[in-house]
Design a protein around this motif. Structure first.
Motif, PDB file in Angstrom:
ATOM      1  N   LEU A  13       2.196   1.682  -3.461  1.00 23.46           N
ATOM      2  CA  LEU A  13       1.145   2.220  -4.323  1.00 23.46           C
ATOM      3  C   LEU A  13       0.985   3.727  -4.119  1.00 23.46           C
ATOM      4  N   CYS A  14       1.106   4.165  -2.876  1.00 22.74           N
ATOM      5  CA  CYS A  14       0.986   5.602  -2.598  1.00 22.74           C
ATOM      6  C   CYS A  14       2.065   6.388  -3.337  1.00 22.74           C
ATOM      7  N   PHE A  40       1.169   6.710  -6.868  1.00 25.97           N
ATOM      8  CA  PHE A  40       0.164   7.763  -6.993  1.00 25.97           C
ATOM      9  C   PHE A  40       0.806   9.147  -6.927  1.00 25.97           C
ATOM     10  N   PHE A  80      -4.425   3.223  -9.801  1.00 24.29           N
ATOM     11  CA  PHE A  80      -4.049   3.280  -8.396  1.00 24.29           C
ATOM     12  C   PHE A  80      -5.273   3.237  -7.495  1.00 24.29           C
ATOM     13  N   ASN A 121       0.831  -1.202   0.000  1.00 17.22           N
ATOM     14  CA  ASN A 121       0.000   0.000   0.000  1.00 17.22           C
ATOM     15  C   ASN A 121       0.867   1.254   0.000  1.00 17.22           C
ATOM     16  N   THR A 124      -6.408  -3.111  -1.785  1.00 21.51           N
ATOM     17  CA  THR A 124      -5.391  -3.392  -0.766  1.00 21.51           C
ATOM     18  C   THR A 124      -5.911  -3.103   0.628  1.00 21.51           C
ATOM     19  N   HIS A 125      -6.597  -1.982   0.799  1.00 19.32           N
ATOM     20  CA  HIS A 125      -7.146  -1.654   2.119  1.00 19.32           C
ATOM     21  C   HIS A 125      -8.205  -2.682   2.537  1.00 19.32           C
ATOM     22  N   HIS A 150      -5.725   0.632  -4.649  1.00 22.37           N
ATOM     23  CA  HIS A 150      -5.701   1.200  -3.292  1.00 22.37           C
ATOM     24  C   HIS A 150      -6.889   0.689  -2.474  1.00 22.37           C
TER      25      HIS A 150
END
Length: 629
Positions: A109-110, A113, A151, A106, A158-159, A155
């Motif tokens: 991924l951020c 982004f 993303f 995660n 994943t959360h 996102h």
């Protein structure tokens, strides 16, 4: 499972980001429908905006910039940078157990982004301010958008894997900001070490069970305090406390709300961008010259007036052809002699394209060469064109005043045949000059305008020919016309009736055309003439047609008479050489026509180039303000 929560600052910024990106996405998709290969976007027409599309897109982009600034400041002020810190521990966790791998993924991924959003904002700013408006910048803007959409999906997924619905719903459950981990304080470290030293000494003393021989008394110097076993530690703590108090007195700090600070910086940054946009207006100087120095309209750029004029350069993009990149750089020079204004436009065009719907005789009859004519979107067999728009609208984004994106922008009128938008205004007129490489060979630019939407003709209402919204020529007549007409066939579709006129002398027409190369991406030779005059041609008849051999190629343009009326207000001459068109233009500063815009300080100009394309022209976002000396 316990309901998880998130600090209120993150929640507010998160939803501002989602909203701004949503508006930017929908308005940007509407703008992208003007790109020919992206007509599939019209499948989502029902959810795409139709009014003020450019304004919406730019406003949403400004909010995205503000939120990006606010989020960076907020993370820093609250100490929440640890949330997105991509350190060696998290990199190793990418290859660890499932729980750690999800958390590290995660964070990764951020950062994807962050990079995509930075590229989106940077490319959007470059396109808007004209710093880089080419094909590559537009492609970067396009692909960054899709990277952010990808993303968003990953996102959320994943959360959900990390904590299910409770983890997802924490973004709507606000709480306070968690305390940030304290930074290392040397004074506090000394205190901790002193306490640990004291505790260690006590533990050692209690653990020693063997009696010890008493030490002889130590004589203390007169006036000194006697030390007890804990004295060193107490002395260290006392010194540390005094040093800390002195440090705080020397360095007082003002505690402030992190979200308020972030919001203030974001608003300041956005205001600065708006101020720069309003102050940094693109100007074209229209110098005053003596009437004797007025340039001669012959396509030659060596006139003294042009050498003395201050050039202005504008990069345009978003058009068709131009070697597949749809972009060209335009140079503009301007002068006036108190009566007439003179403009020189020079732009890059790899080919001299004069063939405008040429006709080839085949065994079964005549065939008009075209690729998109039936929809009003010819992109191969069309002459080069150039257009100029003048308006008094004091707005940066005049596109929303004169162009309306959507396949059906006018209620009660037919849809466009191309799936693209229409030019029209809600109030007043915008002045439009259109030069044609073949149709304008006799020295006129077609003076036209954008006005309120017109009533569709019967053929337009039945979608046989394209509806043109508010685009129309000024009152008067032109001297060029197509050598064919479009009628409705039995099935209700378009039918080309061609040719309307045949050459009076086939050999003379062939000599005027010169070598024939029907590849639309190959230019025509200097001196080639792809039109017939009314005296060089005769009305179509079967007898004359029978004398013309199969394989003959004739022009698709007829020149007859001269321009007249308001439509004849703009004179011109053009010449192509070494991959550039040079177009000289003259018009009175004020024609007095209700359809024209006076050339004066404060008038805004836009320019566009067409490379053998009917409607796919290049464009630029910011207008050019005329400064008439």
């Amino acid at each position: 499972m316990k309901n998880r929560k998130t600090d209120y600052g993150t929640i507010v910024l998160h939803w501002l980001l989602v909203g701004a990106f949503g508006v930017a996405l929908l308005s940007g998709m509407r703008i992208a429908t003007e790109t020919p290969e992206r007509r599939w976007i019209n499948l989502f027409d029902i959810i795409l905006p139709q009014d003020s599309v450019w304004v919406l897109h730019m406003q949403a982009g400004l909010v995205l910039v503000a939120v990006a600034l606010a989020y960076a400041v907020y993370l820093w002020r609250t100490g929440l940078t640890r949330r997105v810190r991509l350190d060696t521990v998290r990199i190793r966790a990418l290859f660890g157990r499932s729980e750690a791998r999800l958390g590290a993924s995660n964070v990764l991924l951020c950062w994807v982004f962050f990079v995509a959003m930075l590229l989106l904002i940077a490319s959007g700013g470059a396109l808007y301010f004209g710093l880089s408006v080419g094909h590559d910048t537009a492609a970067l803007h396009w692909y960054s958008t899709w990277a952010i959409l990808g993303f968003a999906a990953l996102h959320v997924f994943t959360h959900f894997k990390i904590g299910g619905w409770s983890q997802l719903l924490r973004i709507v459950r606000p709480t306070g900001v968690p305390p940030a981990p304290k930074q290392l304080d040397p004074v506090e470290l000394l205190t901790i070490l002193a306490e640990q030293s004291t505790q260690s000494a006590r533990d050692t003393g209690s653990a020693d069970q063997q009696p010890t021989r008493p030490r002889p008394a130590v004589r203390v110097p007169s006036g000194a305090a006697r030390l007890h076993p804990g004295a060193p530690a107490q002395a260290a703590r006392g010194a540390a406390t005094m040093q800390g108090e002195r440090s705080r007195r020397r360095h007082p700090s003002l505690q402030s709300n992190a979200f308020v600070v972030a919001a203030a910086i974001a608003i300041t940054g956005a205001s600065f961008i708006v101020a720069v946009d309003r102050l940094d207006v693109d100007h074209l100087q229209v110098r005053r010259i003596d009437r004797a120095d007025a340039p001669k309209l012959d396509g030659d750029t060596s006139d003294r007036a042009w050498r003395a004029a201050v050039p202005y350069f504008v990069a345009t993009s978003g058009g068709g052809n131009f070697d597949g990149r749809g972009e060209t750089r335009i140079e503009i020079r301007a002068v006036h002699d108190d009566t007439w204004a003179y403009f020189l436009f020079i732009w890059e065009d790899p080919t001299r394209s004069l063939k405008h719907f040429p006709m080839v005789k085949e065994a079964g009859g005549w065939r008009v060469l075209h690729h998109g004519l039936e929809n009003g979107d010819e992109r191969d067999f069309h002459e080069d064109k150039f257009s100029v728009l003048l308006t008094t609208a004091d707005t940066t984004l005049a596109g929303d005043r004169t162009f309306h994106a959507s396949p059906h922008p006018v209620a009660g009128a037919p849809e466009t045949l191309t799936g693209r938008g229409l030019h029209f205004t809600n109030v007043g007129y915008a002045d439009v000059w259109e030069w044609r490489a073949t149709g304008g060979a006799m020295g006129w630019m077609d003076d036209a305008h954008f006005g309120p939407p017109l009533q569709p003709t019967p053929l337009q209402a039945r979608r046989v020919v394209p509806y043109k919204g508010g685009f129309a020529p000024d009152p008067g007549v032109a001297n060029f016309s197509d050598n064919f007409t479009i009628e409705e066939d039995e099935a209700g579709g378009p039918q080309l009736i061609a040719p309307l006129r045949l050459p009076r002398d086939i050999a003379a027409t062939a000599a005027a055309i010169g070598p024939v190369d029907l590849d639309p991406n190959h230019g025509d030779e200097d001196g080639s003439r792809w039109f017939m005059t009314d005296t060089e041609s005769v009305p179509y008849s079967a007898d004359d047609d029978a004398r013309i051999p199969v394989g003959t190629v004739i022009p698709g343009v007829i020149i007859a008479g001269e321009f007249a009326g308001d439509r004849a207000d703009v004179r011109c001459a053009a010449r192509w050489a070494s991959g550039h068109w040079a177009l000289e233009v003259a018009r009175r500063l004020d024609t007095g026509s209700a359809y024209d815009v006076a050339i004066k300080t404060g008038t805004f100009m836009r320019v566009a180039a067409f490379d053998h394309s009917q409607i796919r022209h290049t464009r630029h976002v910011r207008p050019i303000r005329l400064e008439v000396e």
